[in-house]
Every structure is written in C-alpha cells, then in structure tokens.
Design an enzyme around this catalytic site. Sequence first.
Site, PDB file in Angstrom:
ATOM      1  N   ASP A 127       0.777  -1.233   0.000  1.00 35.54           N
ATOM      2  CA  ASP A 127       0.000   0.000   0.000  1.00 35.54           C
ATOM      3  C   ASP A 127       0.818   1.298   0.000  1.00 35.54           C
ATOM      4  O   ASP A 127       0.685   2.103  -0.909  1.00 35.54           O
ATOM      5  CB  ASP A 127      -0.979   0.000   1.176  1.00 35.54           C
TER       6      ASP A 127
ATOM      7  N   CYS B 284     -21.583  -3.124  -3.428  1.00 39.31           N
ATOM      8  CA  CYS B 284     -21.274  -3.996  -4.570  1.00 39.31           C
ATOM      9  C   CYS B 284     -22.040  -5.317  -4.486  1.00 39.31           C
ATOM     10  O   CYS B 284     -21.919  -6.052  -3.495  1.00 39.31           O
ATOM     11  CB  CYS B 284     -19.770  -4.266  -4.625  1.00 39.31           C
TER      12      CYS B 284
END
Length: 387
Positions: free
Chosen positions: A145, A259
């Site tokens: 990340d 989603c």
Amino acid sequence: MSTPTPNSLTPKQLAAEKARLVADARAEGFDVVRVAAPDAIPLAPERLAAFLAEGHHGSMAWMAETAERRADPRVLWADVRSVVMLGMNYGPDQDPRALSGEPERGNISVYARNRDYHDIIKGKLKLLAGRLASRTGAEVKVFVDTAPVMEKPLAAAAGLGWQGKHTNLVSREFGSWLFLGSIFTALDLPVDAPERDHCGKCRACLDACPTNAFPAPYRIDARRCISYLTIENSGPIPREFRAAMGNRIYGCDDCLAACPWNKFARAASEMKLKPRPELERPALADLAALDDAGFRAFFAGSPVKRIGRDRFVRNVLVAIGNSAEPALLPAVRTLLEDPAPVVRGAAVWALSRLAPDEFERVRMAAQAAESDEAVKEEWRALGPAIG
C-alpha cells in the site's frame, strides 16, 4: 547441495516454485495468490497522468512525486521479472452501512477496526519472500500500500479480480473486501490470466457514494471522497460535505458495501482479521473526550492512530453535528476551547447544528475572542461578520 541461481531454473522448476509459493501463502493466511508480468499494466501511466492532471489526488502530493515509479514496476525496480499479487479477505460479517442508523455511534471503516493491516501483511510477505529467495537465490522485494505500487491494476492483471466502477478491486469470491500486497521477484514465474470486468450495467457503487465522488464510472475525485476527507485531509472538512459524512469518522465503506458481488463474499476468519469490539460501534461522546495520550492508547496498533488526535476529533465533531443528539452538547462546548484550531472549528459547526439558538447567543463574543482566522470564519459562516 548448492542453492540454484534464478537463471538456472527450468520452466518446470519455476512452475513448481510458484505452486510452493501459493501453498505457503495460503498457509500464512492469504486467500488468493496470482502472478502478473511487470509490463502487464501498459495503460496505467496514461490513466495516472490524467488523474493527476485533473487534480483528483487533492493534497496527496506524494502521488505526483512518485508517479513515474508508480506507473511502471520496472522503474521502481529494474530487475523485476514477475509480480506476485496476494489478497487477504477482510470481509465484515454484516453490512457496515447499518451503523448509520445509530447516529450517536462512530462508524470506522471496516479495514481499520483491527490491527494495522500494513503490519499484518508486510510481516507475512517478508516471510514468504525470504523463503522464496532462500530456495531459489532470486532477489525479492515486498510492498504493501504505502509504496509506489499500483496494486489494484496489477491485481487485476494477475487475475485476483477486476477494478470496479468504484476503482477498487472486485473479486468474484471476496467481493470488494481484499487487502492487497505484492512480492517483486527476479524469477520468471508463470503468469496468470487477467480477470475480465463483470460490472456490466450495474452502478450500485456509484449511486451509494454520499458525496458524489465519482465523476464517471472507473474514475474517482479523491477531493470529494469521505475516506480522503477524514484521513488524508489535514484541514477543516469542507462545509459542503459535512452533512453527507453522517457518522463516518474514519473512512467510508459505502461504495464497497454496495457492490452486489459481496453476496458471494464471506466474513474474515476468526484467526485472521476479526475487528476489535471497541472499534465496531464506539460512542461519539467517549471519542470526543480523548486527549492525545488517550487517543494513542485507545488506537494503539490501529491505522487510525496515524492521523493523530486532532484530525480524528475533528471528524468526531462533524459526526456529533450530524447526530441531532442534544446529550452530546457538553462535549461540543468543551471542545470549543480546545488548543487545536481544527478541533475548535469543527466544534463551532457542531454547535450550530445541535443548538442554533445558543450558537447565535455566543457567536459575536466568541468570534471576537478567537485568534485563528479559519475558526473565525466558522463563526462568520452562519451569521454576519462583526467589526
């Protein structure tokens, strides 16, 4: 027996090393492991350049500063021959949006309710990469990340999932709930096929965004995103977004939770990434009372700790202003005198929302006594300036 050199491994041996790495990674708690070539994201430089040119990165200057390395793994490390992408499921056991119905509670993004995932994943990646290097003699590097690696496009290229219209990775097995990490290696490991886009005509994630942060499908304007506003943004929360924040005090899961592919996801296992109970629905009153030492102690080991007490309490005060809970007024009054201007400014707004009559009574005197221009502006915003 001598350790082999990377160039001496046959295709069959490389396939065996990949299979061993995958098995090893699964034993360490990763749910999916696949491989991409370092040149597998040829469109990334152009898309990143457009994102930056439009200013959609906001104050995240580091994105522009590392753009060249970020757009091409070979610029980051010239010797990379394969990129191993790994995913770890952190799916919640219930829809995090349900907490919006408890306005006196703070909603912390699911990923931040446990130990800092950077620490969890990076330690495991180092173990895996070290074993691979020891077996093969190949150089390795690991990234999680914070490094200039475009993890989501690489993960899509490796077949972990696809980048949905919300720009996050979507998996047919894990929905929108995967932590990502990568191992760069000098080995020519067999690559996997990319996953195709399965979003179709669905726009549930786009419609779920409280601040309309998506100017178009597959594009995000971070300056409008609640995750950016509550975490990366160091100044006051822009007034136009405060009401839309609701009780979201660190990040936002709405586009992820919306989603439809999440119906195939499963909650993270007990042994890996279960949330800390005290971070699942913390009381805003308790969070508002945290001083610096209390904040550091409460969020020890959590990614929340990285933003610091002042920025966090700013977020809490915005949530308090949205709560319609008069019982939270004492906390607001106390924080009107906080040493940090960003906290005082947020307290002004919270007072105007919870007790508008009181706000008007004290506004002129408080504005005159305030030394910080940004906080003065908060007092002026809902009434005429004085002097």
